[in-house]
Design a protein around this motif. Structure first.
Motif, PDB file in Angstrom:
ATOM      1  N   ALA A  76      21.956 -11.594  16.801  1.00  0.00           N
ATOM      2  CA  ALA A  76      21.121 -12.440  15.948  1.00  0.00           C
ATOM      3  C   ALA A  76      20.883 -11.723  14.630  1.00  0.00           C
ATOM      4  O   ALA A  76      20.627 -10.519  14.603  1.00  0.00           O
ATOM      5  CB  ALA A  76      19.793 -12.744  16.634  1.00  0.00           C
ATOM      6  N   VAL A  78      19.682 -12.243  10.078  1.00  0.00           N
ATOM      7  CA  VAL A  78      19.168 -13.030   8.966  1.00  0.00           C
ATOM      8  C   VAL A  78      19.983 -12.681   7.727  1.00  0.00           C
ATOM      9  O   VAL A  78      20.513 -11.573   7.611  1.00  0.00           O
ATOM     10  CB  VAL A  78      17.657 -12.799   8.692  1.00  0.00           C
ATOM     11  N   SER A  82      18.311 -17.604   5.585  1.00  0.00           N
ATOM     12  CA  SER A  82      18.871 -18.278   6.754  1.00  0.00           C
ATOM     13  C   SER A  82      18.926 -17.312   7.920  1.00  0.00           C
ATOM     14  O   SER A  82      18.745 -16.112   7.767  1.00  0.00           O
ATOM     15  CB  SER A  82      20.279 -18.806   6.457  1.00  0.00           C
ATOM     16  N   CYS A  83      19.172 -17.862   9.089  1.00  0.00           N
ATOM     17  CA  CYS A  83      19.376 -17.019  10.257  1.00  0.00           C
ATOM     18  C   CYS A  83      20.609 -17.513  10.995  1.00  0.00           C
ATOM     19  O   CYS A  83      21.064 -18.641  10.778  1.00  0.00           O
ATOM     20  CB  CYS A  83      18.157 -16.991  11.170  1.00  0.00           C
ATOM     21  N   SER A 101      24.796 -20.808  12.132  1.00  0.00           N
ATOM     22  CA  SER A 101      23.789 -20.405  11.155  1.00  0.00           C
ATOM     23  C   SER A 101      23.042 -21.641  10.672  1.00  0.00           C
ATOM     24  O   SER A 101      23.549 -22.763  10.754  1.00  0.00           O
ATOM     25  CB  SER A 101      24.417 -19.666   9.974  1.00  0.00           C
ATOM     26  N   TRP A 104      16.474 -21.623   6.666  1.00  0.00           N
ATOM     27  CA  TRP A 104      15.080 -21.796   7.041  1.00  0.00           C
ATOM     28  C   TRP A 104      14.593 -23.141   6.500  1.00  0.00           C
ATOM     29  O   TRP A 104      14.984 -23.556   5.411  1.00  0.00           O
ATOM     30  CB  TRP A 104      14.224 -20.676   6.473  1.00  0.00           C
ATOM     31  N   TYR A 119      11.247 -25.446  12.550  1.00  0.00           N
ATOM     32  CA  TYR A 119      12.582 -24.927  12.813  1.00  0.00           C
ATOM     33  C   TYR A 119      13.649 -25.929  12.388  1.00  0.00           C
ATOM     34  O   TYR A 119      13.483 -27.125  12.581  1.00  0.00           O
ATOM     35  CB  TYR A 119      12.776 -24.681  14.317  1.00  0.00           C
ATOM     36  N   SER A 121      17.841 -26.611  13.264  1.00  0.00           N
ATOM     37  CA  SER A 121      18.626 -26.309  14.458  1.00  0.00           C
ATOM     38  C   SER A 121      20.116 -26.400  14.192  1.00  0.00           C
ATOM     39  O   SER A 121      20.565 -27.075  13.261  1.00  0.00           O
ATOM     40  CB  SER A 121      18.243 -27.241  15.607  1.00  0.00           C
ATOM     41  N   LEU A 134      20.577 -22.873  18.446  1.00  0.00           N
ATOM     42  CA  LEU A 134      19.747 -21.994  17.629  1.00  0.00           C
ATOM     43  C   LEU A 134      18.658 -22.806  16.975  1.00  0.00           C
ATOM     44  O   LEU A 134      18.933 -23.814  16.324  1.00  0.00           O
ATOM     45  CB  LEU A 134      20.620 -21.329  16.549  1.00  0.00           C
ATOM     46  N   CYS A 136      16.000 -22.146  14.123  1.00  0.00           N
ATOM     47  CA  CYS A 136      15.850 -21.161  13.057  1.00  0.00           C
ATOM     48  C   CYS A 136      14.619 -21.468  12.230  1.00  0.00           C
ATOM     49  O   CYS A 136      14.514 -22.539  11.641  1.00  0.00           O
ATOM     50  CB  CYS A 136      17.107 -21.200  12.182  1.00  0.00           C
ATOM     51  N   MET A 141      13.415 -16.972  15.707  1.00  0.00           N
ATOM     52  CA  MET A 141      14.639 -17.641  16.139  1.00  0.00           C
ATOM     53  C   MET A 141      14.521 -17.821  17.642  1.00  0.00           C
ATOM     54  O   MET A 141      14.073 -16.912  18.337  1.00  0.00           O
ATOM     55  CB  MET A 141      15.868 -16.762  15.895  1.00  0.00           C
ATOM     56  N   ILE A 143      17.063 -18.889  20.756  1.00  0.00           N
ATOM     57  CA  ILE A 143      18.475 -19.093  21.063  1.00  0.00           C
ATOM     58  C   ILE A 143      18.632 -19.370  22.551  1.00  0.00           C
ATOM     59  O   ILE A 143      18.219 -18.560  23.379  1.00  0.00           O
ATOM     60  CB  ILE A 143      19.292 -17.836  20.705  1.00  0.00           C
TER      61      ILE A 143
END
Length: 191
Positions: A76, A78, A82-83, A101, A104, A119, A121, A134, A136, A141, A143
């Protein structure tokens, strides 16, 4: 006499100012952390990993967590607002790979299905019987990772909590975030 009354009024006002008014409607310990008190993902300590599959990614990537499995691993990270995650297989890392990915959420975007949101997704598959989703957010996060041969996860690294999803023996849930945020997501209050 007027001076004494004036002094008493000023004194009482000063005492109220010092002690404040509390209606007893709850304390900070009873309420979930506000966004102002949460530690954003961008401020969590990053970790280094062996055989980093993100080295070719443009821009600064901060890896926050790694979860090993018997058949591979989940990473995982960032990156600039974004994540994302990368799940690779030890059998065939190129063929069986999931890379997701999401930015946010901003403004009124995203869902608040779990605490510490909102979040955005993303979800996807990577090979036979392998799937990940995910959630995010700026503060966490979440998962969900399913693999037919996932088995129990090994010792995770980073600011993460990993647990088997009840009733789904091949699915694990990984939560990345500060300890207080992870606890809040794991134990959502009954509303």
């Amino acid at each position: 006499m007027a001076r004494i009354e004036k002094a008493l009024v000023v004194g009482a006002a000063f005492l109220l100012l010092l002690t404040g008014c509390d209606d007893g409607a709850g304390s900070d310990a009873d309420s979930p952390p506000s966004d102002a008190r949460r530690v954003p993902l961008s401020e969590l300590e990053s970790i280094s990993i062996a055989d980093d599959p993100l080295t070719d990614t443009g821009g600064a990537v901060r890896i926050l967590a790694e979860v090993p499995y018997e058949h591979g691993r989940l990473i995982a990270y960032v990156k600039s607002g974004s994540c994302g995650i990368v799940a690779t297989s030890t059998r065939d890392a190129k063929r069986e790979k999931i890379a997701l990915s999401s930015e946010w959420p901003s403004g009124d975007e995203g869902s608040n299905t779990l605490p510490a949101g909102p979040y955005n997704s993303a979800s996807g598959a990577g090979g036979t019987d392998t799937w990940a989703s995910l959630l995010c957010g700026k503060n966490a996060m979440v998962i969900d990772y399913t693999a037919s041969q996932a088995g129990a996860p090994g010792q995770s690294r980073g600011q993460t909590s990993v647990a088997q999803v009840p009733g789904q023996p091949t699915t694990t849930r990984t939560i990345v975030g500060a300890p207080e945020t992870r606890h809040e997501i794991q134990q959502p209050s009954a509303s």
